[in-house]
Scaffold this motif. Structure first.
Motif, PDB file in Angstrom:
ATOM      1  N   LEU A  72      40.152  40.741  56.988  1.00  0.00           N
ATOM      2  CA  LEU A  72      40.387  39.300  56.287  1.00  0.00           C
ATOM      3  C   LEU A  72      41.951  38.508  57.374  1.00  0.00           C
ATOM      4  CD1 LEU A  72      40.473  40.613  52.805  1.00  0.00           C
ATOM      5  CD2 LEU A  72      39.713  37.963  53.821  1.00  0.00           C
ATOM      6  N   GLU A  73      42.596  39.536  58.092  1.00  0.00           N
ATOM      7  CA  GLU A  73      44.446  39.007  58.655  1.00  0.00           C
ATOM      8  C   GLU A  73      43.284  38.177  60.316  1.00  0.00           C
ATOM      9  OE1 GLU A  73      47.429  41.443  57.635  1.00  0.00           O
ATOM     10  OE2 GLU A  73      46.516  42.967  59.090  1.00  0.00           O
ATOM     11  N   ASP A  74      42.679  38.980  60.440  1.00  0.00           N
ATOM     12  CA  ASP A  74      41.545  38.709  62.149  1.00  0.00           C
ATOM     13  C   ASP A  74      40.987  37.346  61.598  1.00  0.00           C
ATOM     14  OD1 ASP A  74      43.100  40.790  63.096  1.00  0.00           O
ATOM     15  OD2 ASP A  74      40.872  41.480  63.574  1.00  0.00           O
ATOM     16  N   TYR A  75      39.878  37.481  60.759  1.00  0.00           N
ATOM     17  CA  TYR A  75      39.225  36.507  60.046  1.00  0.00           C
ATOM     18  C   TYR A  75      40.064  35.331  59.969  1.00  0.00           C
ATOM     19  CZ  TYR A  75      35.722  33.067  57.362  1.00  0.00           C
ATOM     20  OH  TYR A  75      35.372  32.276  57.362  1.00  0.00           O
ATOM     21  N   LEU A  76      40.981  35.202  58.905  1.00  0.00           N
ATOM     22  CA  LEU A  76      41.935  33.825  59.064  1.00  0.00           C
ATOM     23  C   LEU A  76      43.400  34.297  59.624  1.00  0.00           C
ATOM     24  CD1 LEU A  76      41.547  34.853  54.737  1.00  0.00           C
ATOM     25  CD2 LEU A  76      40.627  32.891  55.911  1.00  0.00           C
ATOM     26  N   ASP A  77      43.294  35.145  61.051  1.00  0.00           N
ATOM     27  CA  ASP A  77      44.871  34.653  61.407  1.00  0.00           C
ATOM     28  C   ASP A  77      45.605  34.189  60.641  1.00  0.00           C
ATOM     29  OD1 ASP A  77      45.738  34.842  64.057  1.00  0.00           O
ATOM     30  OD2 ASP A  77      45.805  32.489  64.243  1.00  0.00           O
ATOM     31  N   ILE A  78      45.857  35.415  59.636  1.00  0.00           N
ATOM     32  CA  ILE A  78      47.387  35.687  58.708  1.00  0.00           C
ATOM     33  C   ILE A  78      47.541  36.681  58.820  1.00  0.00           C
ATOM     34  CG2 ILE A  78      46.724  33.328  57.470  1.00  0.00           C
ATOM     35  CD1 ILE A  78      46.178  34.859  54.969  1.00  0.00           C
ATOM     36  N   SER A  79      48.992  37.048  58.245  1.00  0.00           N
ATOM     37  CA  SER A  79      49.139  38.223  58.011  1.00  0.00           C
ATOM     38  C   SER A  79      49.143  38.483  56.627  1.00  0.00           C
ATOM     39  CB  SER A  79      50.735  38.919  58.422  1.00  0.00           C
ATOM     40  OG  SER A  79      51.374  40.193  57.798  1.00  0.00           O
ATOM     41  N   LEU A  80      48.309  39.865  55.849  1.00  0.00           N
ATOM     42  CA  LEU A  80      48.026  40.656  54.607  1.00  0.00           C
ATOM     43  C   LEU A  80      48.398  41.598  54.124  1.00  0.00           C
ATOM     44  CD1 LEU A  80      44.548  39.606  53.828  1.00  0.00           C
ATOM     45  CD2 LEU A  80      45.949  38.138  53.005  1.00  0.00           C
ATOM     46  N   ASP A  81      49.516  41.169  53.365  1.00  0.00           N
ATOM     47  CA  ASP A  81      50.137  42.940  52.858  1.00  0.00           C
ATOM     48  C   ASP A  81      48.253  43.813  52.102  1.00  0.00           C
ATOM     49  OD1 ASP A  81      50.800  44.967  51.135  1.00  0.00           O
ATOM     50  OD2 ASP A  81      52.429  43.756  49.784  1.00  0.00           O
ATOM     51  N   PRO A  82      48.212  44.262  52.266  1.00  0.00           N
ATOM     52  CA  PRO A  82      47.293  45.031  51.755  1.00  0.00           C
ATOM     53  C   PRO A  82      46.846  45.640  50.519  1.00  0.00           C
ATOM     54  CG  PRO A  82      48.288  46.447  53.502  1.00  0.00           C
ATOM     55  CD  PRO A  82      48.903  45.410  52.931  1.00  0.00           C
ATOM     56  N   THR A  83      47.847  44.817  49.614  1.00  0.00           N
ATOM     57  CA  THR A  83      47.985  45.633  48.239  1.00  0.00           C
ATOM     58  C   THR A  83      47.206  44.118  47.822  1.00  0.00           C
ATOM     59  OG1 THR A  83      49.933  44.641  47.875  1.00  0.00           O
ATOM     60  CG2 THR A  83      49.800  46.918  47.542  1.00  0.00           C
ATOM     61  N   VAL A  84      46.342  42.760  48.236  1.00  0.00           N
ATOM     62  CA  VAL A  84      46.229  42.188  47.903  1.00  0.00           C
ATOM     63  C   VAL A  84      44.904  42.529  47.564  1.00  0.00           C
ATOM     64  CG1 VAL A  84      45.027  41.191  50.103  1.00  0.00           C
ATOM     65  CG2 VAL A  84      45.775  39.053  48.221  1.00  0.00           C
ATOM     66  N   MET A  85      44.172  44.110  48.170  1.00  0.00           N
ATOM     67  CA  MET A  85      43.195  43.866  47.116  1.00  0.00           C
ATOM     68  C   MET A  85      43.042  44.918  46.408  1.00  0.00           C
ATOM     69  SD  MET A  85      40.880  43.396  50.180  1.00  0.00           S
ATOM     70  CE  MET A  85      39.765  44.119  50.559  1.00  0.00           C
ATOM     71  N   TRP A  86      44.431  45.414  46.076  1.00  0.00           N
ATOM     72  CA  TRP A  86      44.393  46.282  44.636  1.00  0.00           C
ATOM     73  C   TRP A  86      44.630  45.402  43.850  1.00  0.00           C
ATOM     74  CZ3 TRP A  86      41.514  50.019  45.163  1.00  0.00           C
ATOM     75  CH2 TRP A  86      41.923  51.120  46.740  1.00  0.00           C
ATOM     76  N   ASP A  87      45.653  44.898  44.096  1.00  0.00           N
ATOM     77  CA  ASP A  87      45.826  43.208  43.311  1.00  0.00           C
ATOM     78  C   ASP A  87      45.122  42.008  42.184  1.00  0.00           C
ATOM     79  OD1 ASP A  87      48.438  44.840  43.293  1.00  0.00           O
ATOM     80  OD2 ASP A  87      49.096  43.118  44.222  1.00  0.00           O
ATOM     81  N   ASN A  88      43.405  41.891  43.223  1.00  0.00           N
ATOM     82  CA  ASN A  88      42.082  41.690  42.901  1.00  0.00           C
ATOM     83  C   ASN A  88      41.214  42.450  43.318  1.00  0.00           C
ATOM     84  OD1 ASN A  88      44.133  38.991  43.042  1.00  0.00           O
ATOM     85  ND2 ASN A  88      45.000  39.734  45.020  1.00  0.00           N
ATOM     86  N   PRO A  89      40.907  42.744  42.560  1.00  0.00           N
ATOM     87  CA  PRO A  89      39.800  44.498  42.992  1.00  0.00           C
ATOM     88  C   PRO A  89      38.346  43.480  42.653  1.00  0.00           C
ATOM     89  CG  PRO A  89      40.322  43.817  40.843  1.00  0.00           C
ATOM     90  CD  PRO A  89      41.482  42.924  41.464  1.00  0.00           C
ATOM     91  N   THR A  90      37.831  41.734  42.529  1.00  0.00           N
ATOM     92  CA  THR A  90      37.013  41.633  43.258  1.00  0.00           C
ATOM     93  C   THR A  90      36.609  40.511  44.597  1.00  0.00           C
ATOM     94  OG1 THR A  90      37.065  39.747  40.909  1.00  0.00           O
ATOM     95  CG2 THR A  90      36.964  41.592  40.488  1.00  0.00           C
ATOM     96  N   ILE A  91      35.478  40.506  44.950  1.00  0.00           N
ATOM     97  CA  ILE A  91      35.814  39.047  45.724  1.00  0.00           C
ATOM     98  C   ILE A  91      35.918  37.694  44.948  1.00  0.00           C
ATOM     99  CG2 ILE A  91      34.181  38.023  46.932  1.00  0.00           C
ATOM    100  CD1 ILE A  91      32.450  40.595  47.913  1.00  0.00           C
ATOM    101  N   ASP A  92      35.558  37.285  43.697  1.00  0.00           N
ATOM    102  CA  ASP A  92      36.149  36.140  43.055  1.00  0.00           C
ATOM    103  C   ASP A  92      37.475  36.144  43.082  1.00  0.00           C
ATOM    104  OD1 ASP A  92      33.318  35.115  42.621  1.00  0.00           O
ATOM    105  OD2 ASP A  92      33.118  35.871  40.795  1.00  0.00           O
ATOM    106  N   ALA A  93      38.309  36.898  42.286  1.00  0.00           N
ATOM    107  CA  ALA A  93      39.754  37.019  42.303  1.00  0.00           C
ATOM    108  C   ALA A  93      40.235  37.265  43.921  1.00  0.00           C
ATOM    109  CB  ALA A  93      40.380  38.573  41.367  1.00  0.00           C
ATOM    110  N   LEU A  94      39.810  37.658  44.332  1.00  0.00           N
ATOM    111  CA  LEU A  94      40.197  38.034  45.972  1.00  0.00           C
ATOM    112  C   LEU A  94      40.404  36.613  46.713  1.00  0.00           C
ATOM    113  CD1 LEU A  94      41.470  39.639  48.380  1.00  0.00           C
ATOM    114  CD2 LEU A  94      39.333  40.779  48.918  1.00  0.00           C
ATOM    115  N   SER A  95      38.748  35.805  46.312  1.00  0.00           N
ATOM    116  CA  SER A  95      39.561  34.791  47.415  1.00  0.00           C
ATOM    117  C   SER A  95      40.174  32.868  46.671  1.00  0.00           C
ATOM    118  CB  SER A  95      37.152  34.187  46.655  1.00  0.00           C
ATOM    119  OG  SER A  95      36.386  34.878  46.962  1.00  0.00           O
ATOM    120  N   GLU A  96      39.947  34.101  44.696  1.00  0.00           N
ATOM    121  CA  GLU A  96      40.862  33.108  44.728  1.00  0.00           C
ATOM    122  C   GLU A  96      42.491  33.026  45.629  1.00  0.00           C
ATOM    123  OE1 GLU A  96      40.454  30.367  42.203  1.00  0.00           O
ATOM    124  OE2 GLU A  96      38.593  30.532  42.230  1.00  0.00           O
ATOM    125  N   ALA A  97      43.286  34.280  45.667  1.00  0.00           N
ATOM    126  CA  ALA A  97      44.288  34.709  45.922  1.00  0.00           C
ATOM    127  C   ALA A  97      44.659  34.462  47.587  1.00  0.00           C
ATOM    128  CB  ALA A  97      44.142  36.324  46.008  1.00  0.00           C
TER     129      ALA A  97
END
Length: 107
Positions: A72-97
């Motif tokens: 995701l970081e490579d695709y979006l060219d941003i830095s992400l906290d890996p907890t974003v994946m745990w905090d948003n456990p579905t693809i729908d929630a992750l997309s919104e976040a």
């Protein structure tokens, strides 16, 4: 290559091209990219990935989460906290976040 394989390859290429040439992402474009990414990791067709199901329900572990976060970081060219994946456990929630995160980083 079958018609299904060609369609899958085309869809994957279109999503990858969108990341390289367009700075604007949408919830739908991120959802599509994430479905393709999850399907690739699961070695299953993208149309069998339910965006409302928790990624952990597919048996994806912490190593997978770190791998997807890096992709995701490579695709979006941003830095992400890996907890974003745990905090948003579905693809729908992750997309919104991710859309919210992109807005913050673009501001």
């Amino acid at each position: 290559m079958s018609g299904t394989d060609i369609a899958t390859a085309t869809a994957t290429t279109d999503v990858a091209d969108a990341g390289g040439g367009i700075d604007t992402h949408t919830v739908d474009s991120l959802r599509t990219w994430l479905v393709d990414c999850v399907a690739a990791h699961l070695e299953r067709p993208a149309d069998t990935v339910d965006t409302a199901v928790k990624l952990s329900d597919y048996g994806l572990d912490s190593l997978y989460v770190l791998a997807v976060a890096a992709e995701l970081e490579d695709y979006l060219d941003i830095s992400l906290d890996p907890t974003v994946m745990w905090d948003n456990p579905t693809i729908d929630a992750l997309s919104e976040a991710l859309i919210e995160e992109l807005a913050v980083q673009d501001a």
